[in-house]
Design a protein around this motif. Structure first.
Motif, mmCIF file in Angstrom:
data_model
loop_
_atom_site.group_PDB
_atom_site.id
_atom_site.type_symbol
_atom_site.label_atom_id
_atom_site.label_comp_id
_atom_site.label_asym_id
_atom_site.label_seq_id
_atom_site.Cartn_x
_atom_site.Cartn_y
_atom_site.Cartn_z
ATOM 1 N N TYR A 30 -37.109 98.380 -17.216
ATOM 2 C CA TYR A 30 -35.668 98.526 -17.364
ATOM 3 C C TYR A 30 -35.294 98.485 -18.841
ATOM 4 O O TYR A 30 -35.879 97.725 -19.611
ATOM 5 N N ALA A 31 -34.326 99.295 -19.220
ATOM 6 C CA ALA A 31 -33.721 99.225 -20.552
ATOM 7 C C ALA A 31 -32.371 98.543 -20.374
ATOM 8 O O ALA A 31 -31.595 98.915 -19.489
ATOM 9 N N VAL A 32 -32.113 97.528 -21.183
ATOM 10 C CA VAL A 32 -30.853 96.793 -21.070
ATOM 11 C C VAL A 32 -30.362 96.414 -22.463
ATOM 12 O O VAL A 32 -31.144 95.985 -23.303
ATOM 13 N N MET A 33 -29.065 96.619 -22.704
ATOM 14 C CA MET A 33 -28.456 96.265 -23.992
ATOM 15 C C MET A 33 -27.824 94.883 -23.873
ATOM 16 O O MET A 33 -26.888 94.687 -23.097
ATOM 17 N N LYS A 34 -28.358 93.951 -24.632
ATOM 18 C CA LYS A 34 -27.870 92.570 -24.633
ATOM 19 C C LYS A 34 -27.937 92.024 -26.054
ATOM 20 O O LYS A 34 -28.664 92.532 -26.901
ATOM 21 N N PRO A 35 -27.208 90.932 -26.320
ATOM 22 C CA PRO A 35 -27.231 90.345 -27.665
ATOM 23 C C PRO A 35 -28.559 89.684 -28.022
ATOM 24 O O PRO A 35 -28.925 89.634 -29.186
ATOM 25 N N ASP A 36 -29.301 89.178 -27.021
ATOM 26 C CA ASP A 36 -30.589 88.543 -27.318
ATOM 27 C C ASP A 36 -31.568 88.772 -26.168
ATOM 28 O O ASP A 36 -31.193 89.210 -25.084
ATOM 29 N N ALA A 37 -32.829 88.473 -26.425
ATOM 30 C CA ALA A 37 -33.888 88.736 -25.454
ATOM 31 C C ALA A 37 -33.734 87.905 -24.190
ATOM 32 O O ALA A 37 -33.983 88.398 -23.082
ATOM 33 N N GLU A 38 -33.337 86.659 -24.315
ATOM 34 C CA GLU A 38 -33.197 85.791 -23.149
ATOM 35 C C GLU A 38 -32.125 86.329 -22.190
ATOM 36 O O GLU A 38 -32.293 86.306 -20.977
ATOM 37 N N ALA A 39 -31.043 86.828 -22.734
ATOM 38 C CA ALA A 39 -29.986 87.406 -21.898
ATOM 39 C C ALA A 39 -30.486 88.664 -21.192
ATOM 40 O O ALA A 39 -30.129 88.919 -20.036
ATOM 41 N N ALA A 40 -31.323 89.452 -21.855
ATOM 42 C CA ALA A 40 -31.890 90.649 -21.236
ATOM 43 C C ALA A 40 -32.806 90.280 -20.075
ATOM 44 O O ALA A 40 -32.752 90.904 -19.009
ATOM 45 N N LEU A 41 -33.626 89.265 -20.264
ATOM 46 C CA LEU A 41 -34.515 88.820 -19.189
ATOM 47 C C LEU A 41 -33.724 88.323 -17.985
ATOM 48 O O LEU A 41 -34.049 88.625 -16.840
ATOM 49 N N GLU A 42 -32.666 87.568 -18.228
ATOM 50 C CA GLU A 42 -31.838 87.046 -17.133
ATOM 51 C C GLU A 42 -31.141 88.166 -16.372
ATOM 52 O O GLU A 42 -31.010 88.111 -15.159
ATOM 53 N N ALA A 43 -30.699 89.196 -17.080
ATOM 54 C CA ALA A 43 -30.022 90.317 -16.423
ATOM 55 C C ALA A 43 -30.963 91.048 -15.471
ATOM 56 O O ALA A 43 -30.571 91.446 -14.379
ATOM 57 N N VAL A 44 -32.211 91.207 -15.884
ATOM 58 C CA VAL A 44 -33.175 91.920 -15.052
ATOM 59 C C VAL A 44 -33.694 91.022 -13.932
ATOM 60 O O VAL A 44 -33.980 91.506 -12.836
ATOM 61 N N ARG A 45 -33.803 89.724 -14.171
ATOM 62 C CA ARG A 45 -34.225 88.807 -13.100
ATOM 63 C C ARG A 45 -33.277 88.880 -11.904
ATOM 64 O O ARG A 45 -33.686 88.701 -10.767
ATOM 65 N N GLY A 46 -32.019 89.145 -12.162
ATOM 66 C CA GLY A 46 -31.051 89.280 -11.087
ATOM 67 C C GLY A 46 -31.312 90.492 -10.202
ATOM 68 O O GLY A 46 -30.909 90.520 -9.052
ATOM 69 N N LEU A 47 -32.016 91.503 -10.737
ATOM 70 C CA LEU A 47 -32.322 92.713 -9.970
ATOM 71 C C LEU A 47 -33.676 92.638 -9.268
ATOM 72 O O LEU A 47 -33.912 93.356 -8.318
ATOM 73 N N ALA A 48 -34.555 91.778 -9.768
ATOM 74 C CA ALA A 48 -35.930 91.712 -9.270
ATOM 75 C C ALA A 48 -36.044 90.812 -8.049
ATOM 76 O O ALA A 48 -35.167 90.001 -7.768
ATOM 77 N N GLU A 49 -37.149 90.970 -7.343
ATOM 78 C CA GLU A 49 -37.462 90.079 -6.239
ATOM 79 C C GLU A 49 -37.674 88.674 -6.786
ATOM 80 O O GLU A 49 -38.064 88.507 -7.949
ATOM 81 N N PRO A 50 -37.458 87.650 -5.968
ATOM 82 C CA PRO A 50 -37.555 86.278 -6.474
ATOM 83 C C PRO A 50 -38.914 85.912 -7.071
ATOM 84 O O PRO A 50 -38.977 85.160 -8.036
ATOM 85 N N ARG A 51 -39.997 86.441 -6.529
ATOM 86 C CA ARG A 51 -41.313 86.036 -7.012
ATOM 87 C C ARG A 51 -41.958 87.073 -7.932
ATOM 88 O O ARG A 51 -43.125 86.929 -8.286
ATOM 89 N N ALA A 52 -41.232 88.077 -8.331
ATOM 90 C CA ALA A 52 -41.769 89.108 -9.226
ATOM 91 C C ALA A 52 -41.864 88.567 -10.645
ATOM 92 O O ALA A 52 -41.082 87.724 -11.066
ATOM 93 N N ALA A 53 -42.846 89.068 -11.384
ATOM 94 C CA ALA A 53 -43.027 88.685 -12.782
ATOM 95 C C ALA A 53 -42.125 89.558 -13.656
ATOM 96 O O ALA A 53 -42.117 90.778 -13.535
ATOM 97 N N VAL A 54 -41.362 88.920 -14.537
ATOM 98 C CA VAL A 54 -40.457 89.621 -15.439
ATOM 99 C C VAL A 54 -40.893 89.317 -16.868
ATOM 100 O O VAL A 54 -41.066 88.155 -17.225
ATOM 101 N N ALA A 55 -41.093 90.373 -17.671
ATOM 102 C CA ALA A 55 -41.577 90.171 -19.040
ATOM 103 C C ALA A 55 -40.915 91.156 -19.990
ATOM 104 O O ALA A 55 -40.666 92.309 -19.645
#
Length: 78
Positions: A30-55
């Motif tokens: 996913y490409a996401v525009m956010k102010p920092d990396a942590e916010a980008a990870l949180e935005a994508v975690r909301g779309l992913a399955e609960p046990r999926a790895a997000v990096a």
């Protein structure tokens, strides 16, 4: 009189890998525009399955983000 401070956005690339890879499943990036990396990870975690790895896997230039017509706070699969 100074104006309101502008928020600077950076375009991050975030990969989501399923917990149990099936035969044909691959990570989704996913490409996401956010102010920092942590916010980008949180935005994508909301779309992913609960046990999926997000990096965080990289970023995009401003020129490419504009060409893709990305908008802030709106994750898009690329």
């Amino acid at each position: 009189m100074p104006g309101r401070p502008r928020r600077r956005y950076t375009t991050f690339l975030v990969a989501v890998t399923p917990e149990r890879p099936r035969k044909a499943s691959r990570p989704v990036v996913y490409a996401v525009m956010k102010p920092d990396a942590e916010a980008a990870l949180e935005a994508v975690r909301g779309l992913a399955e609960p046990r999926a790895a997000v990096a965080l896997v990289g970023g995009l230039s401003t020129r490419i983000a504009k060409a893709l017509k990305l908008k802030p706070d709106e994750p898009r699969a690329v």
